[in-house]
Design a protein around this motif. Structure first.
Motif, PDB file in Angstrom:
ATOM      1  N   GLU A 188       0.834  -1.205   0.000  1.00 39.96           N
ATOM      2  CA  GLU A 188       0.000   0.000   0.000  1.00 39.96           C
ATOM      3  C   GLU A 188       0.867   1.253   0.000  1.00 39.96           C
ATOM      4  OE1 GLU A 188      -3.178   2.339   2.925  1.00 39.96           O
ATOM      5  OE2 GLU A 188      -2.731   0.218   3.276  1.00 39.96           O
ATOM      6  N   LEU A 189       1.926   1.246   0.801  1.00 41.01           N
ATOM      7  CA  LEU A 189       2.796   2.411   0.898  1.00 41.01           C
ATOM      8  C   LEU A 189       3.419   2.759  -0.449  1.00 41.01           C
ATOM      9  CD1 LEU A 189       4.257   4.497   2.764  1.00 41.01           C
ATOM     10  CD2 LEU A 189       6.063   2.784   3.051  1.00 41.01           C
ATOM     11  N   TYR A 190       3.793   1.744  -1.220  1.00 37.78           N
ATOM     12  CA  TYR A 190       4.493   1.974  -2.475  1.00 37.78           C
ATOM     13  C   TYR A 190       3.583   1.977  -3.698  1.00 37.78           C
ATOM     14  CZ  TYR A 190       9.126   1.876  -0.369  1.00 37.78           C
ATOM     15  OH  TYR A 190      10.249   2.187   0.361  1.00 37.78           O
ATOM     16  N   THR A 191       2.288   1.869  -3.508  1.00 35.09           N
ATOM     17  CA  THR A 191       1.356   1.869  -4.636  1.00 35.09           C
ATOM     18  C   THR A 191       1.527   3.071  -5.564  1.00 35.09           C
ATOM     19  OG1 THR A 191      -0.297   0.509  -3.511  1.00 35.09           O
ATOM     20  CG2 THR A 191      -1.090   1.935  -5.278  1.00 35.09           C
ATOM     21  N   PRO A 192       1.731   4.299  -5.047  1.00 34.44           N
ATOM     22  CA  PRO A 192       1.889   5.442  -5.960  1.00 34.44           C
ATOM     23  C   PRO A 192       3.110   5.344  -6.873  1.00 34.44           C
ATOM     24  CG  PRO A 192       1.380   6.186  -3.731  1.00 34.44           C
ATOM     25  CD  PRO A 192       1.700   4.727  -3.633  1.00 34.44           C
ATOM     26  N   PHE A 193       4.089   4.528  -6.496  1.00 37.04           N
ATOM     27  CA  PHE A 193       5.311   4.401  -7.283  1.00 37.04           C
ATOM     28  C   PHE A 193       5.330   3.098  -8.080  1.00 37.04           C
ATOM     29  CE2 PHE A 193       6.065   6.442  -3.158  1.00 37.04           C
ATOM     30  CZ  PHE A 193       6.415   7.718  -3.564  1.00 37.04           C
ATOM     31  N   ASN A 194       4.190   2.446  -8.158  1.00 39.91           N
ATOM     32  CA  ASN A 194       4.148   1.086  -8.682  1.00 39.91           C
ATOM     33  C   ASN A 194       2.976   0.894  -9.641  1.00 39.91           C
ATOM     34  OD1 ASN A 194       5.273  -1.596  -8.602  1.00 39.91           O
ATOM     35  ND2 ASN A 194       3.551  -2.244  -7.324  1.00 39.91           N
ATOM     36  N   ARG A 195       2.616   1.960 -10.374  1.00 34.46           N
ATOM     37  CA  ARG A 195       1.360   1.940 -11.115  1.00 34.46           C
ATOM     38  C   ARG A 195       1.487   1.390 -12.534  1.00 34.46           C
ATOM     39  NH1 ARG A 195      -2.805   4.577  -8.862  1.00 34.46           N
ATOM     40  NH2 ARG A 195      -3.778   4.944 -10.880  1.00 34.46           N
ATOM     41  N   SER A 196       2.550   1.723 -13.266  1.00 33.62           N
ATOM     42  CA  SER A 196       2.627   1.316 -14.673  1.00 33.62           C
ATOM     43  C   SER A 196       2.865  -0.178 -14.824  1.00 33.62           C
ATOM     44  CB  SER A 196       3.719   2.113 -15.401  1.00 33.62           C
ATOM     45  OG  SER A 196       4.973   1.905 -14.788  1.00 33.62           O
ATOM     46  N   HIS A 197       3.724  -0.733 -13.955  1.00 36.29           N
ATOM     47  CA  HIS A 197       3.848  -2.189 -13.894  1.00 36.29           C
ATOM     48  C   HIS A 197       4.395  -2.545 -12.511  1.00 36.29           C
ATOM     49  CE1 HIS A 197       7.947  -1.048 -15.254  1.00 36.29           C
ATOM     50  NE2 HIS A 197       8.337  -2.090 -14.534  1.00 36.29           N
ATOM     51  N   ASP A 198       4.220  -3.771 -12.112  1.00 40.16           N
ATOM     52  CA  ASP A 198       4.558  -4.170 -10.754  1.00 40.16           C
ATOM     53  C   ASP A 198       6.070  -4.261 -10.587  1.00 40.16           C
ATOM     54  OD1 ASP A 198       4.562  -5.020  -8.187  1.00 40.16           O
ATOM     55  OD2 ASP A 198       3.492  -6.905  -8.523  1.00 40.16           O
ATOM     56  N   ARG A 199       6.609  -3.314  -9.837  1.00 39.94           N
ATOM     57  CA  ARG A 199       8.046  -3.290  -9.587  1.00 39.94           C
ATOM     58  C   ARG A 199       8.403  -3.914  -8.237  1.00 39.94           C
ATOM     59  NH1 ARG A 199       6.678   1.686 -11.881  1.00 39.94           N
ATOM     60  NH2 ARG A 199       7.827   2.273 -13.763  1.00 39.94           N
ATOM     61  N   MET A 200       7.412  -4.331  -7.489  1.00 37.82           N
ATOM     62  CA  MET A 200       7.676  -4.843  -6.144  1.00 37.82           C
ATOM     63  C   MET A 200       8.161  -6.284  -6.217  1.00 37.82           C
ATOM     64  SD  MET A 200       4.966  -3.035  -3.595  1.00 37.82           S
ATOM     65  CE  MET A 200       6.190  -3.171  -2.287  1.00 37.82           C
ATOM     66  N   ILE A 201       9.245  -6.534  -5.505  1.00 37.60           N
ATOM     67  CA  ILE A 201       9.832  -7.866  -5.436  1.00 37.60           C
ATOM     68  C   ILE A 201       9.864  -8.265  -3.958  1.00 37.60           C
ATOM     69  CG2 ILE A 201      11.837  -9.300  -5.964  1.00 37.60           C
ATOM     70  CD1 ILE A 201      12.603  -7.196  -8.079  1.00 37.60           C
ATOM     71  N   PHE A 202       9.028  -9.220  -3.599  1.00 37.45           N
ATOM     72  CA  PHE A 202       8.983  -9.681  -2.217  1.00 37.45           C
ATOM     73  C   PHE A 202       9.869 -10.911  -2.058  1.00 37.45           C
ATOM     74  CE2 PHE A 202       5.035  -7.282  -2.597  1.00 37.45           C
ATOM     75  CZ  PHE A 202       5.042  -6.548  -1.411  1.00 37.45           C
ATOM     76  N   MET A 203      10.575 -10.959  -0.947  1.00 38.45           N
ATOM     77  CA  MET A 203      11.460 -12.080  -0.644  1.00 38.45           C
ATOM     78  C   MET A 203      11.647 -12.137   0.866  1.00 38.45           C
ATOM     79  SD  MET A 203      15.067 -10.358  -1.942  1.00 38.45           S
ATOM     80  CE  MET A 203      14.426  -9.930  -3.562  1.00 38.45           C
ATOM     81  N   ASP A 204      12.447 -13.090   1.329  1.00 39.05           N
ATOM     82  CA  ASP A 204      12.711 -13.146   2.765  1.00 39.05           C
ATOM     83  C   ASP A 204      13.676 -12.033   3.155  1.00 39.05           C
ATOM     84  OD1 ASP A 204      15.645 -14.425   3.135  1.00 39.05           O
ATOM     85  OD2 ASP A 204      14.639 -15.341   1.407  1.00 39.05           O
ATOM     86  N   VAL A 205      13.736 -11.731   4.445  1.00 37.90           N
ATOM     87  CA  VAL A 205      14.493 -10.576   4.935  1.00 37.90           C
ATOM     88  C   VAL A 205      15.975 -10.709   4.619  1.00 37.90           C
ATOM     89  CG1 VAL A 205      15.197  -9.306   7.002  1.00 37.90           C
ATOM     90  CG2 VAL A 205      12.814 -10.020   6.737  1.00 37.90           C
ATOM     91  N   ARG A 206      16.558 -11.867   4.874  1.00 39.42           N
ATOM     92  CA  ARG A 206      17.990 -12.036   4.649  1.00 39.42           C
ATOM     93  C   ARG A 206      18.352 -11.889   3.170  1.00 39.42           C
ATOM     94  NH1 ARG A 206      21.568 -14.839   8.308  1.00 39.42           N
ATOM     95  NH2 ARG A 206      20.782 -14.535  10.436  1.00 39.42           N
ATOM     96  N   SER A 207      17.521 -12.379   2.295  1.00 37.80           N
ATOM     97  CA  SER A 207      17.791 -12.253   0.857  1.00 37.80           C
ATOM     98  C   SER A 207      17.719 -10.795   0.420  1.00 37.80           C
ATOM     99  CB  SER A 207      16.807 -13.098   0.058  1.00 37.80           C
ATOM    100  OG  SER A 207      16.992 -14.470   0.331  1.00 37.80           O
ATOM    101  N   ALA A 208      16.803 -10.038   0.994  1.00 45.50           N
ATOM    102  CA  ALA A 208      16.700  -8.611   0.663  1.00 45.50           C
ATOM    103  C   ALA A 208      17.940  -7.861   1.133  1.00 45.50           C
ATOM    104  CB  ALA A 208      15.440  -8.019   1.298  1.00 45.50           C
ATOM    105  N   GLU A 209      18.408  -8.195   2.324  1.00 46.42           N
ATOM    106  CA  GLU A 209      19.623  -7.551   2.831  1.00 46.42           C
ATOM    107  C   GLU A 209      20.814  -7.837   1.927  1.00 46.42           C
ATOM    108  OE1 GLU A 209      18.452  -7.653   7.615  1.00 46.42           O
ATOM    109  OE2 GLU A 209      19.577  -9.308   6.717  1.00 46.42           O
ATOM    110  N   LEU A 210      20.927  -9.079   1.466  1.00 44.47           N
ATOM    111  CA  LEU A 210      22.037  -9.437   0.581  1.00 44.47           C
ATOM    112  C   LEU A 210      21.878  -8.825  -0.804  1.00 44.47           C
ATOM    113  CD1 LEU A 210      24.649 -10.956   0.121  1.00 44.47           C
ATOM    114  CD2 LEU A 210      23.300 -13.014  -0.386  1.00 44.47           C
ATOM    115  N   THR A 211      20.644  -8.653  -1.262  1.00 47.52           N
ATOM    116  CA  THR A 211      20.402  -8.071  -2.585  1.00 47.52           C
ATOM    117  C   THR A 211      21.039  -6.694  -2.718  1.00 47.52           C
ATOM    118  OG1 THR A 211      18.335  -9.293  -2.910  1.00 47.52           O
ATOM    119  CG2 THR A 211      18.606  -7.264  -4.179  1.00 47.52           C
ATOM    120  N   LYS A 212      20.914  -5.879  -1.686  1.00 48.86           N
ATOM    121  CA  LYS A 212      21.500  -4.541  -1.727  1.00 48.86           C
ATOM    122  C   LYS A 212      23.015  -4.602  -1.847  1.00 48.86           C
ATOM    123  CE  LYS A 212      22.268  -0.127  -1.033  1.00 48.86           C
ATOM    124  NZ  LYS A 212      22.041   0.892  -2.067  1.00 48.86           N
TER     125      LYS A 212
END
Length: 449
Positions: A186-210
């Motif tokens: 919901e928080l990122y909906t305004p930045f996610n309108r043209s196509h779905d840019r959200m990538i959900f994953m587990d916390v540790r994988s997100a930390e390593l992604t950066k």
């Protein structure tokens, strides 16, 4: 939605202002009272194109406010974003003391369900640390309160941060709670309108992604600098090589421009943190060690070229430097190649005049007690009487200079082009000498005059 951002630095300010602009009410917290007082007046402590206007606009609309009151911030936000610094520790690892402190403070004041999002660049496992600190704080108060910790790393480029936030190429969320996932979507909906840019994953994988993302970009830079240095030795032109490489869509043209090394607050720190993470689990990251080693050497490449031209004793020689920030459109000089270059020239006995469109004030503070370094307010004042011009940062204002004026003002009309921003044929036509990076076939000396 009400959002609290803890840390009014680069990431925190951009995040808070951009979330406020789309209608959220945002409270930015910082422990620095002087900084908060200035922010309340619309005075921005960093250089980032468009940020000052955006912050002032949101202040006037009363959707964005600043305070040092962390208790208020914890109560205010449905989402609490941690955006404090994680500086490099002595051993190269990330210093998590500020993150730990914020998490502990949240535990002291939390009284209803909150989503706590790590925006700071943090090592894998930091989400677990934050969870423990908050739980410990709650337990000390003898109450029960539910919360969710998520990882939401930032991917903002200094100098282009607002557009990066508003038009992201991806929004990574590490989350293991369905309610928290819904709130973040919901928080990122305004930045996610043209196509779905959200990538959900587990916390540790997100930390390593950066970390992995920054490590890959730094690797491309060091690799290209290695190939550029080889090109000089074997009489090839890295500019032609770059074009041929980038035409392969598997490689592309981004981050394959050779130069005098990377700097800033992210790449050096994150490479060091990843190397230490690998060491902590008994897995040495050999490629990243080489990336760092190559970059440390590359920061001296222009000084090496100056020494080839003039010898190691530069006493009585004066050099101009264009560009002090680690990249254009920022005032950030942390780990910037310019600092290494300046020290290298000083160690050889030279004096220096330098100009940067954004970082002059910070540089003046850094070199205020160094009489041999003069920070000037005009690029052409810097070159007056210079024995060489070193172009270190590729600001647009440097891309098409007055070469006639350069030649007339300098004592020796030699350009050491640390970013390959000039066409050697144009330089040659103006009767200047030129040395680039990885372009041995294009290096030439102008006739003496």
């Amino acid at each position: 939605m009400n959002v609290t951002v803890v840390g009014a630095g680069y990431v925190g300010l951009v995040t808070g202002a951009c979330l406020s602009e789309v209608g959220n009410h945002v409270c930015c917290i910082d422990s620095n009272e002087d900084k908060i007082l200035k922010l309340q007046l619309g005075e921005i402590p960093i250089y980032e194109p468009g940020l000052d206007q955006l912050v002032r606009s949101e202040l006037n609309l009363e959707r964005l406010h600043f305070t040092t009151d962390i208790a208020h911030g914890v109560s205010f936000g449905d989402v609490i974003m941690i955006a404090v610094g994680t500086p490099q520790d002595i051993d190269g690892s990330a210093d998590l003391s500020y993150v730990r402190e914020v998490a502990s403070t949240i535990g002291e004041y939390i009284s209803s369900f909150k989503v706590v999002a790590n925006k700071s660049t943090v090592p894998v496992g930091t989400g677990d640390l934050v969870t423990r600190e908050i739980r410990n704080g709650i337990a000390k108060r003898g109450i029960e309160c539910d919360f969710a910790v998520v990882s939401n790393p930032e991917f903002l480029k200094e100098g282009n941060a607002i557009e990066d936030f508003q038009k992201p190429d991806r929004i990574v969320v590490g989350v293991e709670d369905s309610i928290a996932a819904s709130i973040m979507r919901e928080l990122y909906t305004p930045f996610n309108r043209s196509h779905d840019r959200m990538i959900f994953m587990d916390v540790r994988s997100a930390e390593l992604t950066k970390y992995a993302s920054n490590a890959m970009l730094a690797t491309k830079i060091s690799f290209m600098n290695e190939i550029a240095n080889l090109a000089e030795q074997i009489n090839a032109d890295i500019e032609q090589v770059r074009i041929g490489m980038g035409a392969d869509p598997r490689i592309g043209y981004q981050f394959i421009y050779p130069g005098c090394g990377y700097g800033g607050s992210c790449f050096p720190k994150d490479i060091g943190a990843m190397i230490e993470t690998g060491a902590s689990v008994g897995y040495p990251l050999k490629i990243l060690k080489a990336v760092r080693q190559v970059n440390d050497k590359q920061k001296n490449i222009l000084v090496d070229k100056v020494i080839v031209e003039y010898g190691a004793n530069l006493a009585g020689k004066h050099f101009a430097i264009w560009g002090l920030a680690f990249k254009p459109n920022t005032d950030d000089i942390r780990e910037a190649p310019s600092l290494t270059i300046i020290q290298g020239l000083l160690d050889c006995g030279a004096t220096i005049s330098a100009f940067d469109p954004g970082a002059n004030n910070i540089a003046r503070q850094l070199y205020k007690s160094e009489e041999r370094v003069n920070i000037v307010d005009d690029a052409y004042d810097a070159i007056l009487g210079a024995d060489g011009l070193l172009v270190v940062t590729e600001w647009k204002v440097f891309r098409s200079p007055d070469f006639v004026l350069i030649k007339n003002r300098m004592r020796s009309a030699i350009i050491f082009d640390g970013r390959n921003i000039y066409d050697p044929e144009v330089i040659k036509a103006h009767g200047l000498s030129w040395h680039g990076i990885g372009r041995a076939r294009a290096v030439f000396s102008a006739p003496a005059h």
